[in-house]
Design a protein around this motif. Structure first.
Motif, mmCIF file in Angstrom:
data_model
loop_
_atom_site.group_PDB
_atom_site.id
_atom_site.type_symbol
_atom_site.label_atom_id
_atom_site.label_comp_id
_atom_site.label_asym_id
_atom_site.label_seq_id
_atom_site.Cartn_x
_atom_site.Cartn_y
_atom_site.Cartn_z
ATOM 1 N N ILE A 1 0.840 -1.192 0.000
ATOM 2 C CA ILE A 1 0.000 0.000 0.000
ATOM 3 C C ILE A 1 0.879 1.247 0.000
ATOM 4 N N LYS A 2 1.922 1.210 0.802
ATOM 5 C CA LYS A 2 2.783 2.381 0.973
ATOM 6 C C LYS A 2 4.127 1.920 1.498
ATOM 7 N N ASN A 3 5.172 2.606 1.105
ATOM 8 C CA ASN A 3 6.465 2.354 1.725
ATOM 9 C C ASN A 3 7.169 3.679 1.979
ATOM 10 N N ILE A 4 7.834 3.736 3.111
ATOM 11 C CA ILE A 4 8.622 4.898 3.500
ATOM 12 C C ILE A 4 9.978 4.359 3.932
ATOM 13 N N THR A 5 10.991 4.627 3.154
ATOM 14 C CA THR A 5 12.321 4.159 3.518
ATOM 15 C C THR A 5 13.231 5.351 3.724
ATOM 16 N N PHE A 6 13.963 5.312 4.823
ATOM 17 C CA PHE A 6 14.865 6.414 5.133
ATOM 18 C C PHE A 6 16.316 6.018 4.907
ATOM 19 N N CYS A 7 16.600 4.737 4.850
ATOM 20 C CA CYS A 7 17.969 4.307 4.604
ATOM 21 C C CYS A 7 17.961 2.996 3.834
ATOM 22 N N LYS A 8 19.061 2.715 3.193
ATOM 23 C CA LYS A 8 19.220 1.469 2.443
ATOM 24 C C LYS A 8 19.912 0.454 3.338
ATOM 25 N N ASP A 9 19.146 -0.436 3.896
ATOM 26 C CA ASP A 9 19.692 -1.474 4.764
ATOM 27 C C ASP A 9 19.870 -2.770 4.001
ATOM 28 N N GLU A 10 20.840 -3.541 4.419
ATOM 29 C CA GLU A 10 21.000 -4.901 3.941
ATOM 30 C C GLU A 10 20.349 -5.795 4.989
ATOM 31 N N ILE A 11 19.270 -6.444 4.621
ATOM 32 C CA ILE A 11 18.487 -7.238 5.562
ATOM 33 C C ILE A 11 18.965 -8.682 5.509
ATOM 34 N N LEU A 12 19.325 -9.193 6.693
ATOM 35 C CA LEU A 12 19.911 -10.523 6.789
ATOM 36 C C LEU A 12 18.992 -11.555 7.420
ATOM 37 N N SER A 13 17.918 -11.096 8.095
ATOM 38 C CA SER A 13 17.018 -12.047 8.742
ATOM 39 C C SER A 13 15.614 -11.466 8.812
ATOM 40 N N ALA A 14 14.658 -12.338 9.117
ATOM 41 C CA ALA A 14 13.262 -11.922 9.247
ATOM 42 C C ALA A 14 12.682 -12.535 10.513
ATOM 43 N N THR A 15 11.735 -11.812 11.124
ATOM 44 C CA THR A 15 11.116 -12.281 12.352
ATOM 45 C C THR A 15 9.712 -11.689 12.478
ATOM 46 N N THR A 16 8.940 -12.241 13.380
ATOM 47 C CA THR A 16 7.650 -11.651 13.743
ATOM 48 C C THR A 16 7.686 -11.173 15.187
ATOM 49 N N ASN A 17 8.867 -11.167 15.785
ATOM 50 C CA ASN A 17 9.035 -10.789 17.180
ATOM 51 C C ASN A 17 9.955 -9.581 17.273
ATOM 52 N N LEU A 18 9.405 -8.431 17.623
ATOM 53 C CA LEU A 18 10.220 -7.218 17.713
ATOM 54 C C LEU A 18 11.358 -7.342 18.716
ATOM 55 N N GLN A 19 11.165 -8.098 19.773
ATOM 56 C CA GLN A 19 12.212 -8.263 20.772
ATOM 57 C C GLN A 19 13.421 -9.007 20.207
ATOM 58 N N LEU A 20 13.226 -9.814 19.179
ATOM 59 C CA LEU A 20 14.328 -10.557 18.570
ATOM 60 C C LEU A 20 14.932 -9.829 17.371
ATOM 61 N N ALA A 21 14.299 -8.773 16.906
ATOM 62 C CA ALA A 21 14.751 -8.060 15.713
ATOM 63 C C ALA A 21 15.918 -7.140 16.038
ATOM 64 N N ASP A 22 16.830 -7.020 15.082
ATOM 65 C CA ASP A 22 17.939 -6.080 15.224
ATOM 66 C C ASP A 22 18.007 -5.207 13.981
ATOM 67 N N GLU A 23 19.086 -4.443 13.839
ATOM 68 C CA GLU A 23 19.223 -3.513 12.708
ATOM 69 C C GLU A 23 19.186 -4.219 11.355
ATOM 70 N N ASP A 24 19.622 -5.472 11.316
ATOM 71 C CA ASP A 24 19.709 -6.215 10.065
ATOM 72 C C ASP A 24 18.507 -7.107 9.815
ATOM 73 N N SER A 25 17.436 -6.910 10.588
ATOM 74 C CA SER A 25 16.232 -7.730 10.472
ATOM 75 C C SER A 25 15.095 -6.939 9.840
ATOM 76 N N VAL A 26 14.166 -7.686 9.270
ATOM 77 C CA VAL A 26 12.873 -7.121 8.929
ATOM 78 C C VAL A 26 11.868 -7.846 9.825
ATOM 79 N N CYS A 27 10.950 -7.074 10.388
ATOM 80 C CA CYS A 27 9.954 -7.647 11.285
ATOM 81 C C CYS A 27 8.570 -7.500 10.667
#
Length: 85
Positions: free
Chosen positions: A15-41
């Protein structure tokens, strides 16, 4: 995976995307507590009255900078992709 690849993968539901930086995403999760800078949640925000506030509080306590959500939100310093289900 980078932001462009995520947009390509989500294109049928995006529907919409707002990106402020170009990250290299290394992992995916559904738990914000487990997410880090290199994750998509992936985070489903319900229609309950306090669900957005709960999400924002959890995000504040997380290092996650890449979020795929089900509600249209603008969040500072986080790449946000809003999708429909």
């Amino acid at each position: 995976m980078n932001n462009s690849k995520i947009e390509e993968l989500l294109k049928n539901h995006l529907i919409k995307n707002i990106t402020f930086c170009k990250d290299e995403i290394l992992s995916a999760t559904t738990n914000l507590q487990l997410a880090d800078e290199d994750s998509v949640c992936f985070y489903h925000i319900t229609d309950s009255p306090n669900s957005i506030q709960v999400f924002l509080e959890r995000l504040k306590n997380s290092d996650c900078r890449n979020i795929i959500v089900s509600k249209n939100l603008d969040i500072d310093n986080v790449n946000v992709w809003v999708v429909d289900y």
